[in-house]
Design a protein around this motif. Structure first.
Motif, short mmCIF file in Angstrom:
data_model
loop_
_atom_site.label_atom_id
_atom_site.label_comp_id
_atom_site.label_asym_id
_atom_site.label_seq_id
_atom_site.Cartn_x
_atom_site.Cartn_y
_atom_site.Cartn_z
N UNK A 1 2.48 38.19 44.64
CA UNK A 1 4.02 39.12 43.48
C UNK A 1 4.29 40.51 43.84
N UNK A 2 3.05 41.16 44.15
CA UNK A 2 3.01 42.20 44.18
C UNK A 2 3.86 42.83 45.53
N UNK A 3 3.13 42.23 46.64
CA UNK A 3 4.29 42.11 48.03
C UNK A 3 5.09 42.32 47.63
N UNK A 4 5.84 40.90 46.68
CA UNK A 4 7.55 40.52 46.54
C UNK A 4 7.83 41.81 45.70
N UNK A 5 6.85 42.74 44.74
CA UNK A 5 8.33 43.70 44.39
C UNK A 5 8.01 45.15 44.93
N UNK A 6 7.25 44.94 46.18
CA UNK A 6 7.38 46.11 46.84
C UNK A 6 9.37 46.47 47.53
N UNK A 7 8.68 48.06 47.68
CA UNK A 7 10.55 47.88 48.50
C UNK A 7 10.65 47.97 49.52
N UNK B 1 16.28 39.72 40.48
CA UNK B 1 16.14 38.12 41.42
C UNK B 1 14.49 38.98 40.92
N UNK B 2 13.83 39.68 41.41
CA UNK B 2 12.88 39.95 41.42
C UNK B 2 12.35 40.59 40.09
N UNK B 3 13.42 41.19 39.62
CA UNK B 3 12.27 41.50 38.13
C UNK B 3 12.83 40.76 36.79
N UNK B 4 13.28 39.42 37.20
CA UNK B 4 13.62 38.30 36.66
C UNK B 4 11.59 37.33 37.11
N UNK B 5 11.42 37.28 38.88
CA UNK B 5 10.24 36.99 38.97
C UNK B 5 9.16 37.26 38.57
N UNK B 6 9.04 38.57 37.98
CA UNK B 6 7.81 39.18 38.24
C UNK B 6 8.30 39.18 36.20
N UNK B 7 9.23 39.28 35.33
CA UNK B 7 8.53 38.90 33.84
C UNK B 7 8.28 37.12 34.26
N UNK B 8 8.92 36.37 34.60
CA UNK B 8 8.53 34.88 34.42
C UNK B 8 7.09 35.29 34.68
#
Length: 149
Positions: free
Chosen positions: A20-26, A40-47
Motif C-alpha cells: 500500500x505504501x508503495x502504491x501511494x508514493x509519488x 483511485x489511490x485515495x479510495x484504495x488507501x481508505x479501503x
C-alpha cells in the motif's frame, strides 16, 4: 531477518502495508492492477485502512506493545515511538476524504512514506529487539485464535 513463528503473521500483514505504501508514493512506478490515479489511490488507501490497518494497529496496541512493555525499559522508547506513529498515521488517513484533489498527490506521497517508515521501524527495530529480549514463554500470549485467519 528470521522471525519468531509467533511474529510471522504480523510480518505478512506488514508486507501488505508496504505494498500500500508503495502504491501511494509519488515517485514509484505504478504497480500492475493497482490504483494509479490519485483519486483511485485515495479510495484504495481508505479501503485498506478500514479493512486492514485499523485492526492491525488495534492488535499491535492491545497485544504486541503491552507485551513489549512487560519486558523492561529497553523497549519503552520503541513502544512510545510506535504509538506516536500510529496516531499520526490515523490522522493522515482520516483527513484523506476531505483532502482537496489538488493536494492529494502530495498527501498520498507523505502518507505512503510515513506508513513505510512505521512498518520498517517495527520490523527492523521493535520486533528484532523483542526477539532478542523476550523469553520463549512470552510469545504464547500472542496467540490469538481467529486473528490471523
Amino acid at each position: 531477518m528470521k522471525r519468531h513463528p509467533a511474529l510471522m503473521p504480523l510480518s505478512r500483514e506488514h508486507h501488505q502495508l508496504l505494498v500500500l505504501a508503495q502504491v501511494l508514493k509519488h515517485d514509484v512506478p505504478a504497480y500492475k492492477n493497482m490504483p494509479a490515479t490519485p483519486n483511485e489511490q485515495r479510495a484504495y488507501a481508505l479501503e485498506r485502512y478500514t479493512d486492514l490497518i485499523e485492526a492491525h494497529f488495534a492488535w499491535e496496541e492491545k497485544v504486541l506493545l503491552p507485551l513489549a512493555e512487560r519486558y523492561g525499559d529497553k523497549l519503552q522508547r520503541l513502544v512510545t515511538q510506535v504509538l506516536a506513529e500510529h496516531q499520526a498515521l490515523r490522522e493522515a488517513f482520516e483527513k484523506l476524504p476531505i483532502t482537496p484533489e489538488a493536494d492529494l498527490p502530495q498527501e498520498l506521497d507523505l502518507l505512503g512514506r510515513a506508513l513505510s517508515a512505521n512498518v520498517r521501524f517495527e520490523e527492523r527495530v521493535l520486533l528484532q529487539k523483542m526477539q532478542e529480549l523476550l523469553p520463549e514463554t512470552a510469545w504464547i500470549s500472542m496467540e490469538q485464535p481467529g486473528r490471523w485467519n
